[in-house]
Design a protein around this motif. Structure first.
Motif, short mmCIF file in Angstrom:
data_model
loop_
_atom_site.label_atom_id
_atom_site.label_comp_id
_atom_site.label_asym_id
_atom_site.label_seq_id
_atom_site.Cartn_x
_atom_site.Cartn_y
_atom_site.Cartn_z
N ASP A 142 0.82 -1.22 0.00
CA ASP A 142 0.00 0.00 0.00
C ASP A 142 0.85 1.26 0.00
O ASP A 142 0.45 2.28 -0.52
CB ASP A 142 -0.96 0.00 1.19
N ARG A 143 2.00 1.21 0.62
CA ARG A 143 2.83 2.41 0.69
C ARG A 143 4.05 2.29 -0.22
O ARG A 143 5.03 3.05 -0.06
CB ARG A 143 3.24 2.69 2.14
N ASP A 203 -4.21 -5.43 6.48
CA ASP A 203 -3.38 -6.28 5.62
C ASP A 203 -2.00 -6.55 6.21
O ASP A 203 -1.45 -7.63 6.03
CB ASP A 203 -3.21 -5.61 4.26
N GLN A 258 -9.07 -6.92 7.78
CA GLN A 258 -8.82 -5.78 6.88
C GLN A 258 -7.46 -5.13 7.09
O GLN A 258 -7.03 -4.33 6.27
CB GLN A 258 -9.94 -4.75 7.06
N ARG A 298 -6.28 1.48 -1.18
CA ARG A 298 -7.49 1.17 -0.41
C ARG A 298 -8.62 2.16 -0.61
O ARG A 298 -9.77 1.84 -0.43
CB ARG A 298 -7.17 1.14 1.09
N VAL A 299 -8.24 3.41 -0.91
CA VAL A 299 -9.24 4.46 -1.05
C VAL A 299 -9.14 4.99 -2.48
O VAL A 299 -8.04 5.33 -2.93
CB VAL A 299 -8.97 5.60 -0.05
N ARG A 312 -1.80 -9.68 8.56
CA ARG A 312 -2.58 -10.88 8.23
C ARG A 312 -1.79 -12.13 8.66
O ARG A 312 -0.57 -12.19 8.54
CB ARG A 312 -2.83 -10.92 6.73
N ARG A 333 -8.53 -18.28 9.99
CA ARG A 333 -9.16 -17.52 8.92
C ARG A 333 -10.29 -16.67 9.48
O ARG A 333 -10.95 -17.09 10.42
CB ARG A 333 -9.73 -18.48 7.86
N ARG A 371 -5.58 -4.05 -5.78
CA ARG A 371 -4.56 -4.79 -5.03
C ARG A 371 -3.93 -5.87 -5.90
O ARG A 371 -4.63 -6.57 -6.63
CB ARG A 371 -5.09 -5.36 -3.72
N ASP A 422 -4.70 5.70 5.82
CA ASP A 422 -6.08 5.37 5.52
C ASP A 422 -6.58 4.34 6.54
O ASP A 422 -5.79 3.74 7.28
CB ASP A 422 -6.16 4.75 4.12
N GLN A 457 -1.07 -1.56 -3.89
CA GLN A 457 -2.40 -1.64 -3.27
C GLN A 457 -2.90 -0.23 -3.03
O GLN A 457 -2.15 0.64 -2.56
CB GLN A 457 -2.34 -2.40 -1.94
N SER A 499 -11.17 -4.93 0.27
CA SER A 499 -10.59 -5.00 1.61
C SER A 499 -10.95 -6.32 2.29
O SER A 499 -10.31 -6.70 3.27
CB SER A 499 -11.04 -3.81 2.45
N LEU A 500 -11.96 -7.00 1.79
CA LEU A 500 -12.34 -8.28 2.40
C LEU A 500 -12.22 -9.43 1.40
O LEU A 500 -12.72 -10.52 1.64
CB LEU A 500 -13.78 -8.19 2.94
N PRO A 536 -5.41 -11.80 -0.63
CA PRO A 536 -5.47 -12.66 0.56
C PRO A 536 -6.03 -14.04 0.20
O PRO A 536 -7.01 -14.15 -0.54
CB PRO A 536 -6.42 -11.90 1.49
N LEU A 537 -5.41 -15.07 0.74
CA LEU A 537 -5.82 -16.43 0.46
C LEU A 537 -6.80 -16.92 1.52
O LEU A 537 -6.60 -16.70 2.71
CB LEU A 537 -4.61 -17.35 0.44
N GLU A 591 -15.52 -1.31 -0.91
CA GLU A 591 -15.11 -2.08 0.26
C GLU A 591 -14.72 -3.51 -0.10
O GLU A 591 -14.04 -4.17 0.66
CB GLU A 591 -16.24 -2.11 1.30
#
Lengths: 606, 606
Positions: free
Chosen positions: A310-311, B523, B521, A370-371, B526, B605, A595, B303, A368, A552-553, A599-600, A549
């Motif tokens: 993300d960064r 990340d 959420q 997010r917003v 995780r 999970r 992203r 964020d 990534q 993010s999930l 996520p798995l 959203e």
């Protein structure tokens, strides 16, 4: 014979080819080269005109100068791009534009060779008082690179720009020689500029001055700053650093200059040191995209394994610089890992940076978002590097002209030759390659498919070797010559034979989509996987029009292979199939979340 | 009757007690208060003397001024700390030192009330020309807070500091009133300073001026900057922001001022807005430690869900500011979630920031460190916020005096009373609490054990209510009064009865170590879990003397509960038991790697 290309070392495992000897045909990169020639270069020029960056050279007194302290360098990169583009296409209008800009630049030079629109003039700050931040030698380095491009692409003997560049370089050698200022610039690039000018002119003082700059660094040569001296690679001597660190573009430009110095001075130890630094950096401090620089603070490399998607800063200029560095190491060593990184970086950083219309650019390239980012003002330069979506221009706009000069000279990175007459194909692009007596015609729609057909149209009598890179991302490739087919697994697949015109070599690369898992040491993407297809990294993108959203999930299932359909890739998630698009296309549909690392649902354990 | 404490609102659900009415006995916090009085305050003062920050007030002309533009504020925070410490202990030497510093500060004031050692003097920049970065009103805000502390702790009527502060506040009201400059300061804190001075003096013009500053923000009132206007909360009006954003200390100081304004003007809507912003921030933008601010760039909130442990900025000052804000919201609403965050932040940010000897401080408080940090020079201020280990001082040294004023006034945050004569116990610290006619003696070694014994030593005849907070981290607590025992699950456990002297209440908190899992959420963590015990967050630390690589490949098993032995906690990993120590003790043994979030061998999970 002059090789018309950026980076023409005097020795090394491989020899570069001239831009004119490699033509990239229509396709992934051909269309981008065309966009560069038709749009990007003009776009850069018109912004630099509008914002006064070109006009700064007209203001002899320095009063009324506009833009940040390093804008001269962007004009020089533009000139460099125009030189390569002119050599590539032979466009007359570019020759005239280059000559005009060259005259303008020449007019701003002081009698002793100093040239900078921000310092050293009446009413402005004195020369070389702020080596940490002034960027004077940085600008000079880009000036030298522009001059080298001008010299290699057929500047007349009395060309004002070429003469200006030589005077500027001579001035630097006097001002920063053993009897002068013993400092270095806070932003490297003068080093590679000097070595390239040495290569173009044969004047050894430039090489010696570059060597001085390299060896002075880290003793230390500059003042401490809040970011720390690692920011400008002045924390330890070049030979003592275990990996690239600090500001990524600075680190990569410096490393390119270090390779140049090592090659031309025959300093094998130094070359091995840089190669080791590169290896550790690529293994532990580089994104899946090839992006480098994981911190916004200081636009810098992070520690090993510090790779937050993300960064991710992953500045476009760092991508360009990484290609330039890897190319130098490839020429020096002939090792395919360097061409692998060039391929990865071109397809996922450089290609991502440019909008489809060639009029907007990413400065940072996160993995990534997010917003959904805001839409940059199309009429004003962005005050921020992280502009959100691609912006037409930036207050600090180093990236667009950097992309322009790389795209204009891209054919230089496709193939090489060796002293025994062999030819090496590093990148898979359709087109024509001439390497001495050898002429190859390459047909492919790579990376859409993995088939690359190489036809020998001419060549010497007797056997000679044709090498084709086996990408590191593949499990190998299948080669077919005539009736014979075999697998090659790593490095370069070599075929040595007495090729006759019309002979063919068919390469089949396994470009089906595949899951990629991160090292367990990369904390930021634990429990995730990414999807790649050939050299292309994919991402999930959620346009703002829909829910923002969902990503993010997101939770995907990697028990099945990703599937491939109409340019997209699909993977399974709890709520059905998820479409993935090539990362280089993200943001094309407007504000969105995105992203790369998915996520798995059931994480594989290391 | 004057309440001697920071933040004394004129209305609200709960009423604060005076510092003198709550004594914190020996224990976790008592020892830190003692360290503050014996070491930290003097340490701060001697560095400020040595670096000229105090001397700046002696230099009337401004020539030779030393330090950054905001150092006046650090001197004011020191004075504030000395005032609270003086009230807490009655130490005579502090009274004299405060008077001496007060006279010095008073001497630097201009005839019209303006007071700043960096601006407005001959040879220096003019006043209020750089509201974005000049910090003039920020310094004024801290001056006002120091003056309020002086007034509340018994300043004589002719006290020079108190008079200076009133003149300074009057000047701000004129200079920034409706007929003056309509700007705001790039760094909030003037808002809460003005409201507190209104509370201390009754002069409504200060409240009105604070209201103006709050309402002007985000229209916008300041220039755009590369960080973006969100950096100083000027992107949108206060009432339109969904959460705290931008520079964390700025955001939290501003929010505290907004609560103050909302309370004193009776603006319930504004109070609800800040409470909602706080809730979203705590739910989605706050570290497990209570740390706030996830970005080094701009020292800012990220964020939602952007909470990288390795790059957590989590500035110590943001921790102090968060305590101040949550306290104001607690007083306003009486809701236990605010006291929960205060407890978390005190134990894991504030306690972490200070070295055991009180002579070094963390500025940033990351939750993961991959490379053993360098040892800061003990003789020079650190030029960097992320100094690695705790540093004795910083070029920007806002944090140490901020911790000093919080520790000196810590007893203010322990308990409150209500208009019906009830008493609320928010924090579990041994000692004595006097709330009107009620006197409580609290015995506990919390957080070592979870038993807290509250004895009523005095109280009114007839029934009154004693409330004890049920921490949000616990599944509940067991209360015992006489023969009766019951469970309380959330909020405050209330016991209303006619208490007689000697009556007791026994609280049993479940402080056994427990696994904590992150939101899916977030990340960056995780597949990890953390261990907490009571209010204490634990971490794995690997001193540099041993391998520094082990934590990067750590993989723990959460199928068993963590175990508790001799102050440490143990969890299972593939290679045996792993010792975890309280996060606030990390870095005490020298350079080390560290992590709070532990990768799980088999991830649960969501």
């Amino acid at each position: 014979m002059t090789v018309v290309a950026p980076a023409v070392p005097g020795r090394g495992a491989l020899r570069p080819l001239s831009l004119g000897d490699v033509r990239i045909g229509p396709g992934f990169w051909g269309s981008r080269q065309q966009l560069n020639g038709e749009v990007i270069i003009d776009h850069c020029r018109s912004w630099m005109e509008r914002l006064g960056w070109i006009g700064n050279f007209r203001v002899a007194s320095g009063a009324g100068r506009r833009g940040r302290e390093f804008t001269d360098a962007d004009v020089y990169k533009l000139v460099e791009a125009m030189c390569w583009e002119s050599a590539r296409t032979g466009r007359d209008d570019l020759g005239a534009a280059i000559a005009s800009l060259g005259t303008l630049i020449a007019g701003a030079q002081e009698p002793d060779g100093y040239l900078n629109t921000r310092f050293g003039h009446q009413g402005l700050d004195a020369r070389y008082r702020d080596l940490e931040w002034g960027h004077e030698l940085y600008c000079a380095g880009h000036l030298l690179q522009a001059g080298v491009a001008r010299l290699r692409t057929g500047a007349p003997p009395d060309d004002p720009l070429a003469a200006t560049v030589v005077r500027a370089a001579d001035h630097v050698c006097v001002a920063f020689g053993d009897g002068g200022n013993h400092g270095v610039d806070g932003h490297p690039v003068i080093e590679t500029g000097l070595v390239e000018l040495y290569r173009a002119t044969g004047s050894e003082r430039y090489l010696e001055q570059a060597r001085r700059f390299v060896e002075r660094r880290g003793r230390p040569a500059l003042a401490d700053i809040p970011f720390g001296r690692a920011y400008f690679q002045d924390d330890v001597p070049v030979r003592s650093a275990p990996a690239f660190r600090g500001h990524a573009v600075r680190a990569l430009y410096l490393a390119a200059g270090v390779v140049d110095v090592a090659i031309e001075t025959g300093d094998r130890e130094l070359l091995e040191i840089v190669a080791d630094q590169w290896q550790r950096t690529v293994a532990h401090r580089t994104y899946l995209t090839g992006g480098m620089g994981s911190r916004h603070e200081g636009e810098s490399f992070g520690d090993d394994h510090e790779l937050p998607p993300d960064r991710a800063y992953a500045e476009t200029c760092a991508g360009v610089a990484s290609v330039q560095l890897a190319w130098r190491l490839l020429l020096a060593t002939g090792e395919s890992r360097y061409a692998d990184l060039i391929e990865r970086t071109l397809h996922n950083v450089v290609a991502t940076a440019v909008a489809p219309d060639g009029r907007a650019f990413f400065y940072t390239n996160p993995l990534q978002v997010r917003v959904p980012p805001s839409v940059p003002d199309p009429t004003e330069p962005s005050p921020r590097a992280a502009a959100g979506l691609r912006a037409p221009w930036y207050d600090v706009s180093c990236c667009p002209p950097n992309v322009a000069r790389l795209l204009a000279s891209l054919s230089a990175y496709v193939a090489t030759t060796t002293s025994d007459g062999g030819v090496q194909l590093h990148q898979f692009m359709p087109g024509r390659v001439q390497a001495g007596p050898v002429v190859l015609e390459v047909s492919t729609d790579y990376p859409v498919s993995g088939r690359v057909v190489v036809r020998v149209d001419a060549g010497p009598a007797g056997p000679w070797r044709l090498d084709v890179r086996v990408p590191g991302w593949s499990d190998g490739l299948r080669l077919t010559v005539g009736e014979e087919t075999w697998e090659a697994t790593r490095g370069y697949a070599s075929v040595e034979r007495a090729w006759r015109p019309g002979d063919g070599l068919v390469v089949d690369l396994p470009v089906r989509p595949r899951w990629t898992y991160p090292s367990p040491q990369v904390d930021a993407v634990r429990g995730c996987a990414a999807v790649e297809r050939g050299p292309i990294v994919y991402c999930a993108e959620s346009p703002a029009a829909e829910s923002t959203e969902d990503l993010s999930l997101l939770s995907v299932d990697d028990s099945a292979e990703p599937t491939d359909r109409a340019g997209s890739v699909y993977v399974d998630s709890r709520s059905g199939g998820v479409e993935l698009i090539p990362y280089h296309r993200w943001g094309n549909r407007g504000p969105a979340t995105m992203r790369v690392w998915l996520p798995l649902a059931t994480a594989r354990r290391p």
